[in-house]
Design a protein around this motif. Structure first.
Motif, PDB file in Angstrom:
ATOM      1  N   ALA A   1       0.827  -1.210   0.000  1.00  0.00           N
ATOM      2  CA  ALA A   1       0.000   0.000   0.000  1.00  0.00           C
ATOM      3  C   ALA A   1       0.858   1.255   0.000  1.00  0.00           C
ATOM      4  N   VAL A   2       1.930   1.248   0.767  1.00  0.00           N
ATOM      5  CA  VAL A   2       2.818   2.416   0.811  1.00  0.00           C
ATOM      6  C   VAL A   2       3.519   2.607  -0.524  1.00  0.00           C
ATOM      7  N   ALA A   3       3.925   1.522  -1.171  1.00  0.00           N
ATOM      8  CA  ALA A   3       4.548   1.629  -2.493  1.00  0.00           C
ATOM      9  C   ALA A   3       3.572   2.256  -3.485  1.00  0.00           C
ATOM     10  N   ARG A   4       2.314   1.869  -3.418  1.00  0.00           N
ATOM     11  CA  ARG A   4       1.317   2.474  -4.317  1.00  0.00           C
ATOM     12  C   ARG A   4       1.146   3.956  -4.011  1.00  0.00           C
ATOM     13  N   ARG A   5       1.117   4.315  -2.731  1.00  0.00           N
ATOM     14  CA  ARG A   5       0.970   5.721  -2.360  1.00  0.00           C
ATOM     15  C   ARG A   5       2.166   6.537  -2.838  1.00  0.00           C
ATOM     16  N   ALA A   6       3.351   5.953  -2.752  1.00  0.00           N
ATOM     17  CA  ALA A   6       4.546   6.661  -3.205  1.00  0.00           C
ATOM     18  C   ALA A   6       4.461   6.975  -4.695  1.00  0.00           C
ATOM     19  N   ALA A   7       4.036   6.009  -5.481  1.00  0.00           N
ATOM     20  CA  ALA A   7       3.896   6.228  -6.921  1.00  0.00           C
ATOM     21  C   ALA A   7       2.810   7.254  -7.212  1.00  0.00           C
ATOM     22  N   ASP A   8       1.697   7.148  -6.517  1.00  0.00           N
ATOM     23  CA  ASP A   8       0.587   8.093  -6.726  1.00  0.00           C
ATOM     24  C   ASP A   8       0.991   9.518  -6.351  1.00  0.00           C
ATOM     25  N   ALA A   9       1.916   9.647  -5.384  1.00  0.00           N
ATOM     26  CA  ALA A   9       2.327  10.973  -4.910  1.00  0.00           C
ATOM     27  C   ALA A   9       3.485  11.553  -5.717  1.00  0.00           C
ATOM     28  N   GLY A  10       3.907  10.861  -6.764  1.00  0.00           N
ATOM     29  CA  GLY A  10       4.937  11.410  -7.632  1.00  0.00           C
ATOM     30  C   GLY A  10       6.317  10.829  -7.438  1.00  0.00           C
ATOM     31  N   GLY A  11       6.437   9.801  -6.591  1.00  0.00           N
ATOM     32  CA  GLY A  11       7.714   9.130  -6.417  1.00  0.00           C
ATOM     33  C   GLY A  11       7.817   7.913  -7.325  1.00  0.00           C
ATOM     34  N   ILE A  12       8.862   7.143  -7.123  1.00  0.00           N
ATOM     35  CA  ILE A  12       9.062   5.895  -7.861  1.00  0.00           C
ATOM     36  C   ILE A  12       9.138   4.766  -6.846  1.00  0.00           C
ATOM     37  N   ALA A  13       8.363   3.731  -7.069  1.00  0.00           N
ATOM     38  CA  ALA A  13       8.330   2.595  -6.143  1.00  0.00           C
ATOM     39  C   ALA A  13       8.745   1.329  -6.870  1.00  0.00           C
ATOM     40  N   GLY A  14       9.740   0.647  -6.312  1.00  0.00           N
ATOM     41  CA  GLY A  14      10.108  -0.651  -6.842  1.00  0.00           C
ATOM     42  C   GLY A  14       9.071  -1.691  -6.443  1.00  0.00           C
ATOM     43  N   GLU A  15       9.105  -2.815  -7.117  1.00  0.00           N
ATOM     44  CA  GLU A  15       8.177  -3.897  -6.809  1.00  0.00           C
ATOM     45  C   GLU A  15       8.475  -4.436  -5.406  1.00  0.00           C
ATOM     46  N   PRO A  16       7.488  -4.462  -4.503  1.00  0.00           N
ATOM     47  CA  PRO A  16       7.731  -5.031  -3.169  1.00  0.00           C
ATOM     48  C   PRO A  16       8.214  -6.473  -3.266  1.00  0.00           C
ATOM     49  N   PHE A  17       9.084  -6.858  -2.324  1.00  0.00           N
ATOM     50  CA  PHE A  17       9.642  -8.205  -2.353  1.00  0.00           C
ATOM     51  C   PHE A  17       9.795  -8.727  -0.927  1.00  0.00           C
ATOM     52  N   ASP A  18       9.790 -10.037  -0.830  1.00  0.00           N
ATOM     53  CA  ASP A  18       9.953 -10.695   0.460  1.00  0.00           C
ATOM     54  C   ASP A  18      11.408 -11.106   0.650  1.00  0.00           C
ATOM     55  N   MET A  19      11.895 -10.971   1.883  1.00  0.00           N
ATOM     56  CA  MET A  19      13.214 -11.487   2.242  1.00  0.00           C
ATOM     57  C   MET A  19      13.091 -12.107   3.627  1.00  0.00           C
ATOM     58  N   ILE A  20      14.176 -12.636   4.130  1.00  0.00           N
ATOM     59  CA  ILE A  20      14.121 -13.456   5.331  1.00  0.00           C
ATOM     60  C   ILE A  20      13.544 -12.717   6.537  1.00  0.00           C
ATOM     61  N   TYR A  21      13.719 -11.378   6.581  1.00  0.00           N
ATOM     62  CA  TYR A  21      13.279 -10.632   7.759  1.00  0.00           C
ATOM     63  C   TYR A  21      11.928  -9.943   7.586  1.00  0.00           C
TER      64      TYR A  21
ATOM     65  N   ARG B   1       9.038  -7.965   4.486  1.00  0.00           N
ATOM     66  CA  ARG B   1       8.717  -7.508   3.144  1.00  0.00           C
ATOM     67  C   ARG B   1       9.222  -6.075   2.983  1.00  0.00           C
ATOM     68  N   LEU B   2       9.850  -5.783   1.833  1.00  0.00           N
ATOM     69  CA  LEU B   2      10.486  -4.501   1.596  1.00  0.00           C
ATOM     70  C   LEU B   2      10.077  -3.936   0.242  1.00  0.00           C
ATOM     71  N   ALA B   3      10.261  -2.620   0.094  1.00  0.00           N
ATOM     72  CA  ALA B   3      10.149  -1.968  -1.208  1.00  0.00           C
ATOM     73  C   ALA B   3      11.126  -0.807  -1.247  1.00  0.00           C
ATOM     74  N   ASP B   4      11.750  -0.620  -2.407  1.00  0.00           N
ATOM     75  CA  ASP B   4      12.644   0.520  -2.633  1.00  0.00           C
ATOM     76  C   ASP B   4      11.818   1.695  -3.145  1.00  0.00           C
ATOM     77  N   ILE B   5      12.020   2.858  -2.546  1.00  0.00           N
ATOM     78  CA  ILE B   5      11.273   4.054  -2.904  1.00  0.00           C
ATOM     79  C   ILE B   5      12.260   5.156  -3.284  1.00  0.00           C
ATOM     80  N   THR B   6      11.902   5.948  -4.280  1.00  0.00           N
ATOM     81  CA  THR B   6      12.636   7.163  -4.622  1.00  0.00           C
ATOM     82  C   THR B   6      11.653   8.317  -4.581  1.00  0.00           C
ATOM     83  N   ASP B   7      11.982   9.350  -3.803  1.00  0.00           N
ATOM     84  CA  ASP B   7      11.047  10.474  -3.679  1.00  0.00           C
ATOM     85  C   ASP B   7      11.161  11.390  -4.900  1.00  0.00           C
ATOM     86  N   PRO B   8      10.341  12.434  -5.019  1.00  0.00           N
ATOM     87  CA  PRO B   8      10.357  13.281  -6.221  1.00  0.00           C
ATOM     88  C   PRO B   8      11.678  14.008  -6.456  1.00  0.00           C
ATOM     89  N   PHE B   9      12.568  14.027  -5.466  1.00  0.00           N
ATOM     90  CA  PHE B   9      13.847  14.728  -5.606  1.00  0.00           C
ATOM     91  C   PHE B   9      15.014  13.782  -5.853  1.00  0.00           C
TER      92      PHE B   9
END
Length: 252
Positions: A211-231, A233-241
């Motif tokens: 949900a946060v990844a979707r909000r980041a994209a909707d707000a003008g950022g770039i969101a990588g595809e969320p992924f699962d790891m051992i600890y 679930r994560l997503a890489d985000i880049t803000d508008p700057f």
């Protein structure tokens, strides 16, 4: 829930801030992402803006019209900013901004480690640092990514007295836990030969990574595809700057 009422022990990541060319746009983006409220500082303080969760500071954003390379800067707690800055230089790092008082809030310095990664030192007074951590919409952890992990390990041990241990959960990753002398984990060092410039990363905890990844994209950022790891679930985000960070939901 982790609310702090006193400064954390020396060597703990205690504060994060971000300098951006457009403060209003940053407030719009991070408000949409994390539900933060904002206390914009006066002109005499450079409009240094506190990001608030339940009325408590968790981060800060400041206008910097000349900013071209934008990232979340992490500050480590110290009981003596001047002594820690001197330790940085002895260990091969550099002091970019010499220790200085910030009104009645505390004393700070900006430094770089031996690999070139920038971070801050914070000796708390009226401002403790992040008063909420390790819960949704607040700072969860910081890790250093560098092409020279051996030099970094030696440097941070010399400056903060960390102990270190490897991570058997990730045998294919060059990762070292950094722990305060009391054994508390404060972050880690990731060795990556292709890392380019060394940099401390910032990870915010959230309830729902997708949900946060979707909000980041909707707000003008770039969101990588969320992924699962051992600890978790994560997503890489880049803000508008162009500031990069991660959001994560720890495995329960």
């Amino acid at each position: 829930m982790s609310e702090l009422t006193s400064a954390p022990p020396a060597g703990t990541p205690t504060w994060i801030d971000l300098g951006v060319p457009d403060l209003d746009r940053a407030i719009e983006f991070y408000g949409a992402l994390f539900g933060w409220e904002f206390d914009v500082g006066p002109e005499m303080a450079g409009r240094y803006t506190m990001c608030l969760l339940r009325g408590k500071p968790v981060a800060a954003i400041a206008p910097n019209p000349e900013a071209t390379d934008v990232w979340w800067n992490v500050y480590f707690a110290t009981e003596d900013c001047d002594a820690s800055a001197a330790a940085v230089e002895r260990a091969g790092g550099s002091v970019l901004v010499a220790p200085m008082d910030v009104m009645d809030k505390g004393r700070m310095a900006i430094v770089t480690d031996v690999t070139g990664a920038q971070f801050g030192l914070w000796q708390a007074d009226a401002h403790l640092g992040s008063e909420i951590v390790n819960e949704p919409n607040a700072l969860l952890r910081n890790d250093l990514i560098t092409a020279d992990p051996r030099a970094a390990r030696d440097f941070y041990t010399a400056v903060f007295g960390y102990t270190q241990d490897s991570n058997p959960d990730l045998p294919d990753v060059d990762f070292t836990f950094l722990r305060r002398p009391d054994g508390h984990e404060i972050g880690g060092i990731v060795g990556d030969p292709e890392a380019g410039a060394s940099r401390w990363t910032t990870l915010f905890q959230v309830d729902d990574v997708d949900a946060v990844a979707r909000r980041a994209a909707d707000a003008g950022g770039i969101a990588g595809e969320p992924f699962d790891m051992i600890y978790g679930r994560l997503a890489d985000i880049t803000d508008p700057f162009g500031a990069r960070f991660q959001v994560g939901s720890p495995k329960r």
